[in-house]
Design a protein around this motif. Structure first.
Motif, PDB file in Angstrom:
ATOM      1  N   PHE A 238       0.671  -1.163  -0.091  1.00  0.00           N
ATOM      2  CA  PHE A 238       0.045  -0.039   0.113  1.00  0.00           C
ATOM      3  C   PHE A 238       0.891   1.230  -0.052  1.00  0.00           C
ATOM      4  N   ALA A 239       0.394   2.450  -0.551  1.00  0.00           N
ATOM      5  CA  ALA A 239       1.133   3.619  -0.518  1.00  0.00           C
ATOM      6  C   ALA A 239       0.525   4.408   0.603  1.00  0.00           C
ATOM      7  N   LYS A 240       1.770   5.176   1.540  1.00  0.00           N
ATOM      8  CA  LYS A 240       1.152   5.943   2.415  1.00  0.00           C
ATOM      9  C   LYS A 240       1.211   7.548   1.848  1.00  0.00           C
ATOM     10  N   THR A 241       1.592   7.752   0.884  1.00  0.00           N
ATOM     11  CA  THR A 241       1.550   9.152   0.004  1.00  0.00           C
ATOM     12  C   THR A 241       1.063   8.995  -1.224  1.00  0.00           C
ATOM     13  N   SER A 242       0.414  10.098  -1.921  1.00  0.00           N
ATOM     14  CA  SER A 242      -0.181  10.092  -3.189  1.00  0.00           C
ATOM     15  C   SER A 242       1.273  10.322  -4.095  1.00  0.00           C
ATOM     16  N   LYS A 243       2.450  10.685  -3.891  1.00  0.00           N
ATOM     17  CA  LYS A 243       3.512  10.721  -4.536  1.00  0.00           C
ATOM     18  C   LYS A 243       3.913   8.991  -4.795  1.00  0.00           C
ATOM     19  N   GLY A 244       3.895   8.511  -3.579  1.00  0.00           N
ATOM     20  CA  GLY A 244       4.260   6.963  -3.713  1.00  0.00           C
ATOM     21  C   GLY A 244       3.354   6.231  -4.413  1.00  0.00           C
ATOM     22  N   LEU A 245       1.965   6.537  -4.490  1.00  0.00           N
ATOM     23  CA  LEU A 245       1.038   5.860  -5.212  1.00  0.00           C
ATOM     24  C   LEU A 245       1.098   6.024  -6.631  1.00  0.00           C
ATOM     25  N   ASP A 246       1.298   7.168  -7.009  1.00  0.00           N
ATOM     26  CA  ASP A 246       1.533   7.685  -8.340  1.00  0.00           C
ATOM     27  C   ASP A 246       2.672   6.790  -9.080  1.00  0.00           C
ATOM     28  N   ARG A 247       3.688   6.769  -8.322  1.00  0.00           N
ATOM     29  CA  ARG A 247       4.935   6.424  -9.004  1.00  0.00           C
ATOM     30  C   ARG A 247       5.042   4.953  -9.098  1.00  0.00           C
ATOM     31  N   MET A 248       4.307   4.079  -7.819  1.00  0.00           N
ATOM     32  CA  MET A 248       4.457   2.463  -7.853  1.00  0.00           C
ATOM     33  C   MET A 248       3.496   2.319  -9.111  1.00  0.00           C
ATOM     34  N   ASN A 249       2.148   3.117  -9.281  1.00  0.00           N
ATOM     35  CA  ASN A 249       1.399   2.923 -10.262  1.00  0.00           C
ATOM     36  C   ASN A 249       1.638   2.771 -11.588  1.00  0.00           C
ATOM     37  N   ARG A 250       2.900   3.565 -11.873  1.00  0.00           N
ATOM     38  CA  ARG A 250       3.708   3.905 -13.137  1.00  0.00           C
ATOM     39  C   ARG A 250       4.723   2.451 -13.285  1.00  0.00           C
ATOM     40  N   LEU A 251       5.201   1.962 -12.074  1.00  0.00           N
ATOM     41  CA  LEU A 251       5.828   0.712 -12.156  1.00  0.00           C
ATOM     42  C   LEU A 251       5.155  -0.325 -12.607  1.00  0.00           C
ATOM     43  N   PHE A 252       4.236  -0.376 -11.904  1.00  0.00           N
ATOM     44  CA  PHE A 252       2.934  -1.773 -12.175  1.00  0.00           C
ATOM     45  C   PHE A 252       2.579  -1.388 -13.881  1.00  0.00           C
ATOM     46  N   HIS A 253       2.229  -0.314 -14.289  1.00  0.00           N
ATOM     47  CA  HIS A 253       1.847  -0.244 -15.330  1.00  0.00           C
ATOM     48  C   HIS A 253       3.045  -0.447 -16.458  1.00  0.00           C
ATOM     49  N   ASP A 254       4.054  -0.173 -16.281  1.00  0.00           N
ATOM     50  CA  ASP A 254       5.164  -0.323 -17.251  1.00  0.00           C
ATOM     51  C   ASP A 254       5.903  -1.850 -16.871  1.00  0.00           C
ATOM     52  N   ARG A 255       5.353  -2.654 -16.176  1.00  0.00           N
ATOM     53  CA  ARG A 255       5.833  -4.091 -15.846  1.00  0.00           C
ATOM     54  C   ARG A 255       7.206  -3.919 -15.401  1.00  0.00           C
ATOM     55  N   LYS A 256       7.763  -3.221 -14.577  1.00  0.00           N
ATOM     56  CA  LYS A 256       8.905  -3.078 -14.055  1.00  0.00           C
ATOM     57  C   LYS A 256       8.837  -3.550 -12.475  1.00  0.00           C
ATOM     58  N   VAL A 257       7.886  -4.419 -12.227  1.00  0.00           N
ATOM     59  CA  VAL A 257       7.502  -5.144 -10.777  1.00  0.00           C
ATOM     60  C   VAL A 257       7.666  -6.460 -11.148  1.00  0.00           C
ATOM     61  N   LYS A 258       8.636  -7.102 -10.224  1.00  0.00           N
ATOM     62  CA  LYS A 258       8.354  -8.764 -10.656  1.00  0.00           C
ATOM     63  C   LYS A 258       7.573  -9.255  -9.491  1.00  0.00           C
ATOM     64  N   LYS A 259       6.596  -9.813  -9.792  1.00  0.00           N
ATOM     65  CA  LYS A 259       5.698 -10.600  -9.039  1.00  0.00           C
ATOM     66  C   LYS A 259       6.025 -12.045  -8.830  1.00  0.00           C
ATOM     67  N   THR A 260       6.143 -12.529  -7.847  1.00  0.00           N
ATOM     68  CA  THR A 260       6.173 -13.991  -7.380  1.00  0.00           C
ATOM     69  C   THR A 260       5.157 -14.507  -6.705  1.00  0.00           C
ATOM     70  N   TYR A 261       4.554 -15.561  -7.014  1.00  0.00           N
ATOM     71  CA  TYR A 261       3.585 -16.217  -6.264  1.00  0.00           C
ATOM     72  C   TYR A 261       3.950 -17.764  -6.076  1.00  0.00           C
ATOM     73  N   LEU A 262       3.431 -18.247  -5.129  1.00  0.00           N
ATOM     74  CA  LEU A 262       3.720 -20.006  -5.035  1.00  0.00           C
ATOM     75  C   LEU A 262       2.150 -20.425  -4.818  1.00  0.00           C
ATOM     76  N   ALA A 263       2.238 -21.496  -5.689  1.00  0.00           N
ATOM     77  CA  ALA A 263       0.837 -22.006  -5.749  1.00  0.00           C
ATOM     78  C   ALA A 263       1.031 -23.712  -5.474  1.00  0.00           C
ATOM     79  N   VAL A 264       0.247 -24.303  -4.916  1.00  0.00           N
ATOM     80  CA  VAL A 264       0.136 -25.749  -4.747  1.00  0.00           C
ATOM     81  C   VAL A 264      -0.709 -26.316  -5.713  1.00  0.00           C
ATOM     82  N   VAL A 265      -0.551 -27.500  -6.195  1.00  0.00           N
ATOM     83  CA  VAL A 265      -1.469 -28.102  -7.173  1.00  0.00           C
ATOM     84  C   VAL A 265      -1.345 -29.734  -6.868  1.00  0.00           C
ATOM     85  N   ARG A 266      -2.407 -30.490  -7.195  1.00  0.00           N
ATOM     86  CA  ARG A 266      -2.323 -31.887  -7.035  1.00  0.00           C
ATOM     87  C   ARG A 266      -1.977 -32.619  -8.258  1.00  0.00           C
ATOM     88  N   GLU A 267      -2.224 -32.017  -9.294  1.00  0.00           N
ATOM     89  CA  GLU A 267      -1.760 -32.737 -10.721  1.00  0.00           C
ATOM     90  C   GLU A 267      -0.444 -32.413 -10.957  1.00  0.00           C
TER      91      GLU A 267
END
Length: 234
Positions: free
Chosen positions: A73-102
């Motif tokens: 979460f962002a605590k400032t509007s400046k922080g929000l705007d700049r992180m939104n831009r990073l997400f939009h430009d795909r400059k954030v690496k997101k890693t998830y873990l998933a458990v599957v049976r197959e």
């Protein structure tokens, strides 16, 4: 959960706060009437820093209600705007873990699909061809271990679509454990699924420092067993 505590905080500075979300919590207010994480984080920051008029909290990204893990979460509007831009430009690496049976046919690969949202059923359908009104979705996955007949997958979505990981893994024939909405034979009594937002990696848009924020696995009698399969790189 109805309140955020210091135990839930994974990272905090002047501009951002990262929380380890519990499966079942909602990020923003919906029709359920349950208290949202956005509200809880606002309360936490306002109380911690004695802000009688309340705190600014901006929602940068979202996790589905049954999903656990790291959310920023962002605590400032400046922080929000700049992180939104990073997400939009795909400059954030997101890693998830998933458990599957197959077991996936290939232990490592890239899934490319077109996703179409069914708003009546509130599910996302995946196709192997372009479809009208569909959105292109891409993710990388890798099987990082097997335990008690379950497979732990590391997933890196390259796009950010609604229910993307859930629908793409199900289309591959590997629905996430507990996700009966996407084909797993039974749901969880806790209304959670075995999908965990493990980490975000990005360059801090204000401090210009490399950031890697990780969320430990939930302690629920099932997830923590998979800690033995994790390394420093996951």
């Amino acid at each position: 959960m109805t309140k955020i505590t210091e135990h839930d905080v994974l990272f905090e500075d002047n501009h951002y706060i990262a929380i380890n979300k519990r499966g079942g919590d909602i990020v923003q207010v919906d029709d359920s009437g349950d208290k949202s994480m956005e509200e809880m984080v606002k309360d936490f920051v306002a109380e911690k820093y004695q802000k009688p008029n309340g705190a600014f909290i901006g929602v940068i990204h979202r996790l589905d209600r049954p999903v656990s893990g790291m959310i920023l979460f962002a605590k400032t509007s400046k922080g929000l705007d700049r992180m939104n831009r990073l997400f939009h430009d795909r400059k954030v690496k997101k890693t998830y873990l998933a458990v599957v049976r197959e077991r996936p046919e290939h232990l490592k690969g890239t899934l490319k699909n077109w996703l179409l949202r069914d708003r009546k059923k509130m599910i996302t359908k995946a196709y192997n061809r372009e479809v009208k009104n569909g959105s292109y979705a891409e993710l990388d996955y890798e099987v990082i271990g097997q335990l008690d007949g379950f497979y732990l997958l590391k997933v890196n979505p390259l796009t950010g679509r609604t229910h993307q990981i859930r629908s793409q893994l199900a289309y591959m024939g590997c629905p996430i454990v507990g996700d009966n909405k996407y084909g797993y034979p039974r749901g969880s009594l806790k209304r959670t699924i075995c999908l965990h937002s493990r980490s975000l990696a990005f360059e801090h848009p204000i401090k210009e420092e490399d950031m890697l924020i990780k969320a430990p696995l939930p302690v629920d009698g099932f997830w923590e067993k998979f800690n033995v399969l994790l390394t420093e790189q996951v």
